[in-house]
Write an enzyme that holds these catalytic residues in place. Structure first.
Site, short mmCIF file in Angstrom:
data_model
loop_
_atom_site.label_atom_id
_atom_site.label_comp_id
_atom_site.label_asym_id
_atom_site.label_seq_id
_atom_site.Cartn_x
_atom_site.Cartn_y
_atom_site.Cartn_z
N GLN A 259 -10.64 6.73 37.68
CA GLN A 259 -9.45 7.41 37.17
C GLN A 259 -8.47 6.39 36.61
O GLN A 259 -7.94 6.55 35.51
CB GLN A 259 -8.81 8.19 38.31
CG GLN A 259 -7.83 9.23 37.84
CD GLN A 259 -8.50 10.24 36.95
OE1 GLN A 259 -9.61 10.66 37.19
NE2 GLN A 259 -7.85 10.58 35.85
N HIS A 262 -8.49 4.77 32.97
CA HIS A 262 -8.16 5.55 31.78
C HIS A 262 -6.91 5.02 31.09
O HIS A 262 -6.82 4.98 29.87
CB HIS A 262 -7.90 7.02 32.14
CG HIS A 262 -9.13 7.86 32.06
ND1 HIS A 262 -9.78 8.09 30.87
CD2 HIS A 262 -9.83 8.54 33.01
CE1 HIS A 262 -10.83 8.88 31.10
NE2 HIS A 262 -10.89 9.15 32.38
N GLU A 327 -5.29 17.27 38.76
CA GLU A 327 -6.24 17.60 37.70
C GLU A 327 -7.66 17.59 38.28
O GLU A 327 -8.44 18.51 38.08
CB GLU A 327 -6.10 16.54 36.60
CG GLU A 327 -6.97 16.76 35.41
CD GLU A 327 -6.96 15.57 34.46
OE1 GLU A 327 -6.40 14.51 34.83
OE2 GLU A 327 -7.50 15.71 33.36
N ASP A 361 -17.07 14.62 34.20
CA ASP A 361 -16.56 14.16 32.90
C ASP A 361 -17.62 14.28 31.81
O ASP A 361 -17.30 14.46 30.64
CB ASP A 361 -16.16 12.68 32.97
CG ASP A 361 -14.78 12.50 33.57
OD1 ASP A 361 -14.03 13.49 33.60
OD2 ASP A 361 -14.47 11.38 34.01
#
Lengths: 431, 431
Positions: A259, A262, A327, A361
């Site tokens: 994560q 990103h 999220e 993803d």
């Protein structure tokens, strides 16, 4: 070091509230610039788009070369690594299958009075998909945006992608082809958004614009909203891992870093009832960071926004997770299913130790466009319904009108809307 | 006189485009004022709301009197006209039944690889409903907004309604009670929107804010979007009637005026293949206007924005209707069903001569909160889904991870996201 909180401390409530209130994004004030770009594109169409593309992307276009040709797309596909292309195909198939099940049903029924009611879903006639250029040009995102549009039945899917210096990512073109995108234009920035919304001689307008972009693109989407529909304005990404002593700290560390890599504004959070696990994860993150290509980005995100929250038991994690409204939520614990069932707010839930978020993803099949920055409290990930709209249907005959008419007349009169009342009364010969 | 167009004339395309491009609303620039109000409410909570209410609504409140008590609601209900109350109950029941059928199904399945997938719908935890005060306080709109929230299962529904000079519409309170609203506060304007979004000592924050309002309310909704969800920003209302020679011109005229009486910016359109009907409708509108209480408003709307469009046959009406994308579409023609099936863009369709749109406004059962100003091209009327959100679910075991892992690793590496690839590889003992 990331923030360490514990529900056992007296100041927990205040510190948790601070964590939630953290602003992870500086919103650039670009709305005036974007307004000017919009006015140019609306007034001068292609000419303005071509000028702005020359200025911002250092790329000289004509109306004829704005569109990426079928030949170019075929060449791009031929240039792609075969293994990656196969992976992209697997992803496309799985995303397609998952979204097929989201297709809504129409409804039509007759009630006890004989009134016919219902609703009908139709696809949006034309959708635009913004794809960022440069390093953020993710072929997986092309699939995630375009395939649900295709499944919805949108007859026209238009993609715009900037080509700074003329360069396009071949995998992005391959993904567009796989997903069934109908038109691809090598333009980007606010000018591309206005071209999609208002149309030019070369680009016919669309009815809704999807996809992420920089501050200029986001501002342009806000400005065209109303003229066309838009999807959410994407914020920085986040993951919350809820884990107990059964979890492998190295795996969790890897997920937190996936994560964090990103964006420096991404956020990686861990809630655990096992203090030993918390310590082990923090140590594993440091170890894994050393060999990570994007260590700078991931390290900054982890130090600035990462947090490990220790709870007395995982029941305490439920209300915290709902307030975080992550999220992405991974639950790696003995009773993962039971915990998941009790959590209201999350964009996507990944269950068990063998479901790293990265599977979702790319190849899980579910959509990776998910509500960020606590918006899972009120919104959903991208899906087929985002590319459709519902029309309600109502049909009365003379008898049904007689049955319902008096109540409609009473309410019209009570609201001071006499013409409403009359439009009913005139059909009942009371007018 | 309204505009008269005909597809038989050479300039039709241009004149129709002009009609579509008409700006019916002047957008007031109030965003700076609203920003200042927001800053006050965020900083000082109840105190700011109370001060602003004293200033704008001439009403002195305390934290204790901000909320409308159960006693006051009971008294308001007792003061309502019995016939109107019965009509309101009928409307509530029908709206409830219609929306029950919109409740979405969860999905959970295992694919051929053994991957468990699915999604789950959950209700939004708290929603705020803005109800305008004064003449635009429509009890029917309270039902249309609150009942779908109740059907969705929202545990907390909060209503705000300004009470200028202390006056509240008893029917609005009766509707709130019928619909199951949990809390009612006598505040309005931008301050009420910020109070709902950010919370005060008295009002706990909500996660989504629905309902129409003036320019200040609309601007406040735009500003809190992101902190909370919002519904659409409602524009001026419109109706399109498609009719052939079988239609009664007096009935159509009544329907056009029912739309026009809402607002001088409302729009009433007729498309017909029968020139005689067109003339008769125009004459009937003039006749009916004379005795209409809101003749000023309706007459202005009809003159400024009304139009009668003559087509050679009703096949021509289909693409025109799709471009107009009317909020309300009445089809009064022999083949009403056939035409309806071919039209993509409309908020709601009312079929046949005995279904005046006013039935749908009140007692049909379908929702009267519908997409205005051509937005039916990309959005839907209010429904149960607007009060829910979807969480996707994904669960792999070791075998599924081995099957999908290599593709996820390939795509992660292709996108330059090595930590993504590693989070998969580490579980496959390739890391």
């Amino acid at each position: 070091m990331p923030l360490r909180l514990s529900t056992r401390t007296n100041d927990f409530a205040a510190r948790f509230a601070e964590l939630l209130a953290m602003k992870r994004e500086v919103s650039e004030e670009v709305s005036q610039t974007v307004k000017a770009i919009g006015a140019e594109v609306i007034a001068r169409g292609d000419d303005a788009v071509i000028e702005l593309t020359a200025r911002f992307d250092k790329l000289t276009l004509t109306p004829a070369t704005m569109r990426v040709s079928a030949d170019e797309i075929a060449q791009a596909i031929a240039a792609c690594d075969a293994r990656t292309l196969e992976a992209l195909k697997l992803a496309a198939e799985r995303i397609h299958s998952y979204h097929l099940r989201q297709r809504p049903r129409d409804d039509r029924f007759t009630d006890a009075l004989g009134v016919e009611l219902g609703y009908r879903w139709t696809a949006i006639e034309a959708v635009g998909l913004y794809v960022p250029g440069g390093t953020a040009a993710y072929p997986s995102s092309v699939l995630m945006n375009a395939i649900p549009a295709k499944v919805a039945g949108c007859p026209r899917i238009v993609m715009v992608v900037p080509a700074p210096g003329g360069v396009l990512n071949p995998l992005v073109l391959a993904a567009a082809d796989l997903a069934g995108v109908d038109e691809v234009y090598r333009i980007g920035g606010a000018q591309a958004v206005f071209a999609l919304a208002h149309g030019t001689a070369t680009i016919k307008p669309v009815a809704k614009i999807m996809g992420p972009g920089n501050a200029f693109v986001a501002a342009a989407k806000r400005q065209v909203f109303g003229t066309v529909g838009i999807d959410m304005i994407a914020g920085p990404s986040e993951v919350l891992v809820i884990a107990d002593k059964t979890a492998n700290p190295d795996w969790i560390a890897a997920d937190l870093l996936a994560q964090a890599e990103h964006d420096t504004a991404a956020q990686s959070l861990l809630i655990t009832d096992d203090p030993t696990l918390g310590d082990a994860v923090v140590a594993a993150v440091e170890r894994q960071l050393v060999t990570l290509p994007r260590a700078d980005i991931a390290g900054t995100s982890w130090r600035d926004y990462g947090a490990v929250i220790e709870v007395a038991n995982l029941d305490e994690a439920v209300p915290l997770a709902d307030r975080i409204a992550a999220e992405h939520l991974e639950i790696i614990a003995e009773d993962a299913e039971g915990l998941a069932a009790r959590i209201r707010n999350a964009g996507a839930i990944f269950l068990g130790g063998h479901t790293p978020e990265a599977i979702g993803d790319y190849v899980g099949g579910s959509n990776h466009v998910l509500p960020t920055a606590r918006s899972a409290r009120f919104s959903s990930g991208l899906g087929v319904l985002d590319f459709m709209k519902r029309t309600s249907l109502l049909k009365c005959g003379p008898e049904q009108l007689r049955a319902l008419g008096p109540a409609a007349i009473a309410l019209g009169e009570a609201e001071g809307l006499d013409a409403h009342a009359r439009s009913v009364a005139i059909r009942m010969n009371l007018g």
